[in-house]
Design a protein around this motif. Structure first.
Motif, PDB file in Angstrom:
ATOM      1  N   ASP A   1      -7.309   3.656   0.799  1.00 43.43           N
ATOM      2  CA  ASP A   1      -5.851   3.771   0.750  1.00 43.43           C
ATOM      3  C   ASP A   1      -5.399   5.030   0.018  1.00 43.43           C
ATOM      4  O   ASP A   1      -4.559   5.779   0.507  1.00 43.43           O
ATOM      5  CB  ASP A   1      -5.249   2.533   0.074  1.00 43.43           C
ATOM      6  CG  ASP A   1      -5.500   1.267   0.881  1.00 43.43           C
ATOM      7  OD1 ASP A   1      -5.764   1.385   2.093  1.00 43.43           O
ATOM      8  OD2 ASP A   1      -5.444   0.179   0.296  1.00 43.43           O
TER       9      ASP A   1
ATOM     10  N   GLU B   1       0.829  -1.208   0.000  1.00 44.04           N
ATOM     11  CA  GLU B   1       0.000   0.000   0.000  1.00 44.04           C
ATOM     12  C   GLU B   1       0.863   1.258   0.000  1.00 44.04           C
ATOM     13  O   GLU B   1       0.615   2.204  -0.765  1.00 44.04           O
ATOM     14  CB  GLU B   1      -0.906  -0.017   1.228  1.00 44.04           C
ATOM     15  CG  GLU B   1      -1.712   1.257   1.438  1.00 44.04           C
ATOM     16  CD  GLU B   1      -2.373   1.295   2.797  1.00 44.04           C
ATOM     17  OE1 GLU B   1      -2.500   2.397   3.355  1.00 44.04           O
ATOM     18  OE2 GLU B   1      -2.755   0.216   3.303  1.00 44.04           O
TER      19      GLU B   1
ATOM     20  N   GLN C   1      -4.661   7.377   2.871  1.00 43.19           N
ATOM     21  CA  GLN C   1      -5.378   7.043   4.109  1.00 43.19           C
ATOM     22  C   GLN C   1      -6.335   8.170   4.514  1.00 43.19           C
ATOM     23  O   GLN C   1      -6.288   8.691   5.625  1.00 43.19           O
ATOM     24  CB  GLN C   1      -4.378   6.757   5.231  1.00 43.19           C
ATOM     25  CG  GLN C   1      -3.582   5.480   5.067  1.00 43.19           C
ATOM     26  CD  GLN C   1      -4.408   4.230   5.364  1.00 43.19           C
ATOM     27  OE1 GLN C   1      -4.868   4.031   6.474  1.00 43.19           O
ATOM     28  NE2 GLN C   1      -4.581   3.386   4.375  1.00 43.19           N
TER      29      GLN C   1
END
Length: 248
Positions: free
Chosen positions: A146, A105, A124
């Motif tokens: 994400d 990620e 985030q």
């Protein structure tokens, strides 16, 4: 009678001090640089040496300095670029383990931030809640996609796809993407980004393309990306972001 004096300027400290100065020329992290400056001040009265394998073999550990042994092993691994994998003999080592989901990620997020700055990239994002309590007006079930960009959300999944129904994408992941698509009003594409791990797929290929019922402008897509090198990852992301409507 004989005795050993505990002097600060000893071989072990010289190894650490020399390695700290070596790292100062290599690392770019501001926080790490600050830590190295503090270490260098601590070793101000210690001599610099030439770090060679023959020199490091002369370091002797006992009950007084054995607490520094693991740090010394890490020094050797990093300075001489060696690995504990596939090694035999009396050379000691240890493993550094990372959460691959988090690493994947972060890798994708940092590349998109650097190569697509015009898309107003957020990592985030925590600005949305799934539901609002009618009595207290407080949100519940925080959504944390994400990667959020202009009209695009990317959620990385460190899982293997297959040739089964929906390429093996689980229902829970689709529900999660549905929540993103409905709560982020400006978003038109929500992308599940999987690692490319099969010769049957191509870099940046959109394997599945769905839209929300009665909202054809809201798409949920399944994509594979080549992570074997940064150049290939950037190439796949450019194909995905710039040619999003050219799906299979």
């Amino acid at each position: 009678c004989s005795f050993s004096s505990f002097e600060e300027d000893n071989l072990l400290n010289s190894c650490f001090y020399t390695f700290s100065r070596f790292l100062g020329k290599k690392v770019k992290s501001i926080r790490t640089q600050e830590n190295l400056k503090f270490i260098n001040l601590t070793f101000a009265d210690v001599s610099l040496i030439n770090l060679e394998k023959s020199t490091l073999k002369k370091v002797i550990f006992n009950r007084n300095n054995k607490r520094f042994y693991e740090a010394f092993v890490l020094l050797k691994k990093l300075f001489f670029s060696t690995s504990s994998l596939g090694k035999n003999g009396d050379d000691h080592g240890f493993s550094l383990l990372f959460e691959v989901n988090t690493l994947y990620e972060a890798y994708i997020g940092k590349i998109i931030q650097k190569d697509f700055p015009h898309l107003n990239v957020k990592l985030q994002d925590t600005s949305k809640r799934l539901l609002i309590n009618s009595k207290t007006d407080r949100g519940i079930f925080q959504l944390i996609p994400d990667i959020v960009m202009d009209k695009i959300i990317i959620d990385t999944k460190w899982k293997l796809l297959n040739n089964s129904n929906r390429h093996g994408v689980c229902r829970d992941d689709l529900y999660q993407m549905y929540a993103y698509a409905t709560r982020y009003k400006e978003v038109e594409r929500v992308i599940l980004l999987y690692p490319l791990a099969s010769p049957d797929y191509t870099n940046g290929e959109i394997l599945e393309n769905w839209h929300i019922e009665e909202q054809e402008n809201k798409k949920i897509q399944v994509v594979t990306i080549d992570y074997s090198s940064k150049d290939k990852t950037v190439e796949g992301l450019k194909n995905l972001i710039n040619k999003g409507e050219s799906y299979v």
